[in-house]
Design an enzyme around this catalytic site. Structure first.
Site, PDB file in Angstrom:
ATOM      1  N   HIS A 167     -18.322 -40.046  -9.189  1.00  0.00           N
ATOM      2  CA  HIS A 167     -19.561 -39.937  -8.422  1.00  0.00           C
ATOM      3  C   HIS A 167     -19.402 -38.791  -7.428  1.00  0.00           C
ATOM      4  O   HIS A 167     -18.538 -38.827  -6.559  1.00  0.00           O
ATOM      5  CB  HIS A 167     -19.870 -41.236  -7.679  1.00  0.00           C
ATOM      6  CG  HIS A 167     -21.181 -41.202  -6.946  1.00  0.00           C
ATOM      7  ND1 HIS A 167     -22.363 -41.633  -7.509  1.00  0.00           N
ATOM      8  CD2 HIS A 167     -21.502 -40.743  -5.709  1.00  0.00           C
ATOM      9  CE1 HIS A 167     -23.339 -41.469  -6.647  1.00  0.00           C
ATOM     10  NE2 HIS A 167     -22.853 -40.927  -5.538  1.00  0.00           N
ATOM     11  N   CYS A 168     -20.239 -37.770  -7.591  1.00  0.00           N
ATOM     12  CA  CYS A 168     -20.114 -36.560  -6.776  1.00  0.00           C
ATOM     13  C   CYS A 168     -21.069 -36.648  -5.589  1.00  0.00           C
ATOM     14  O   CYS A 168     -22.293 -36.661  -5.778  1.00  0.00           O
ATOM     15  CB  CYS A 168     -20.419 -35.320  -7.615  1.00  0.00           C
ATOM     16  SG  CYS A 168     -20.243 -33.776  -6.689  1.00  0.00           S
TER      17      CYS A 168
END
Length: 421
Positions: A167-168
């Protein structure tokens, strides 16, 4: 009025334009990323590229520096949009656990005649074959499904994402099967943009030095914006360039960031590695799968659930587990009636044997004894709850059945004494 899927979505995602665009719960961080890209480019165009327009007189080639900066920035922003505003590969969650995975295991029930009653079991993991190698997949309690290989549940978005990478926070979205290609292109393009701005800013410093026949310090004082851009791009290159190199390694070995960090110390076999060339072709030259979710579709009413499937194990145990429990309750009631009838017969025989010996008895007394046994406590059917929401469960007979049976027997054996009195 019927609602659409995005209006009742159970994940933490945010939707705009009527569910056409989907973002992560931390979509506000996307604004920071936009500022980090747009502000330096605007400074470059105003204070550097604008002065380089006439430095290359043939065909006014200096304008190309300004045009390339603008077009390349739009390209980078487009990749950022494709990365953060689309479904990363979310697997739709189930409204109920998969019934086909339930199995019945027999367990001896000593409460009622020692009969076997089925116990509902639910496996937490199962194995699937990937390239001829068994891979264990886990069950997700939140989404109520078995995660496909390389799938993981994102705790931030609260969704199971296919081929989950990470998850960026910079793009405010999960990176998965459907947007990994665009994420890598965004990072690598940002690296090229940093190199371009750094190079053109350094070129402008060199031109100032030649025009004014001065030193580097005088040129830097003449264009402080170029100095700031060079420093900013130098620092940014350490991040985006390093990230680009790391993901080149992951693509070449067909790994995800999640797998690399979690299984790096296990030295396990990578069953997804197809060779460096095929791995790159898989990422960049395959068609992006369509989304499994139609966020703008109307929510359909849930169809009433059917009974659990009859498995061979359940059939061997007598069919449906609910009917099995009801049979056990009937058996318990029959046992109670048998014990009552046996007590009554023993009392009757005892009275007759005593009567034959010359001891008269009052008829009303006998009737009262028999009546007390006939009015034995009856079995109450307790409300039974299934173990549907738990990992495993079983149907059990209420302990009051045996309790009532014990009370009846004690009362029955006590009757002769009352008759003797």
């Amino acid at each position: 009025m019927a609602k659409r899927v995005y209006e009742v979505w159970k994940g933490s995602n945010k939707f705009i334009i009527g569910g056409r665009l989907i973002f992560g719960p931390d979509a506000r961080s996307l604004l920071v990323t936009l500022l980090l890209i747009i502000v330096p480019v605007v400074i470059f165009c105003v204070f550097v590229a604008r002065h380089l327009r006439h430095e290359f007189s043939p065909y006014n080639a200096g304008y190309a520096i300004l045009v390339v900066a603008i077009v390349f920035t739009i390209y980078v922003l487009g990749l950022l949009f494709l990365t953060s505003a689309r479904d990363p590969g979310i697997i739709p969650r189930n409204s109920h656990p998969p019934e086909e995975e339930f199995r019945y295991e027999s367990s001896m029930s000593l409460d009622v005649g020692g009969r076997q009653t089925p116990s509902l079991q639910f496996p937490r993991t199962k194995e699937v074959m990937v390239n001829g190698v068994p891979v264990r997949v886990k069950y997700c309690d939140t989404c109520m499904l078995y995660r496909p290989p390389r799938c993981s549940h994102c705790s931030i978005c609260n969704n199971c994402v296919e081929r989950f990478d990470h998850h960026c926070p910079w793009v405010g979205q999960c990176i998965g099967l459907r947007n990994y290609r665009f994420f890598f292109m965004f990072v690598s393009s940002s690296t090229l943009l940093c190199i371009y701005v750094f190079s053109m800013s350094a070129l402008y410093i060199k031109i100032l030095m030649e025009d004014h026949h001065g030193t580097v310090w005088r040129a830097m004082k003449a264009s402080p914006a170029s100095v700031l851009l060079m420093a900013y791009c130098f620092i940014s290159l350490w991040f985006v360039c390093g990230l680009t190199g790391f993901h080149l390694y992951l693509i070449g070995t067909n790994q995800t960031t999640y797998e690399n960090f979690r299984y790096r110390a296990d030295n396990r076999l990578n069953v997804y590695d197809r060779g460096c060339v095929n791995n790159f072709l898989e990422v960049f030259c395959t068609k992006v799968k369509t989304s499994r979710n139609n966020f703008r579709a109307f929510v359909q009413e849930e169809v009433p659930r059917t009974s659990l499937p009859r498995t061979p194990e359940a059939e061997d145990l007598g069919g449906d587990p609910r009917s099995k429990v009801e049979d056990d309750l009937e058996i318990g009631e029959d046992l109670l009636k048998i014990s009552q009838r046996r007590n009554i017969e023993e009392i009757d025989e005892d009275i007759r044997s005593r009567g034959s010996n010359g001891h008269p008895h009052n008829t009303s007394e006998v009737d009262s004894v028999l009546g007390s046994d006939i009015r034995a406590p009856t079995i109450r059917s307790e409300t039974r709850h299934s173990s549907w929401g738990r990992r495993s469960g079983s149907w059990e007979i209420s302990p009051e059945v045996l309790a009532n049976s014990t009370v009846t027997e004690s009362r029955g054996y006590g009757a002769p004494k009352e008759a003797n009195q």
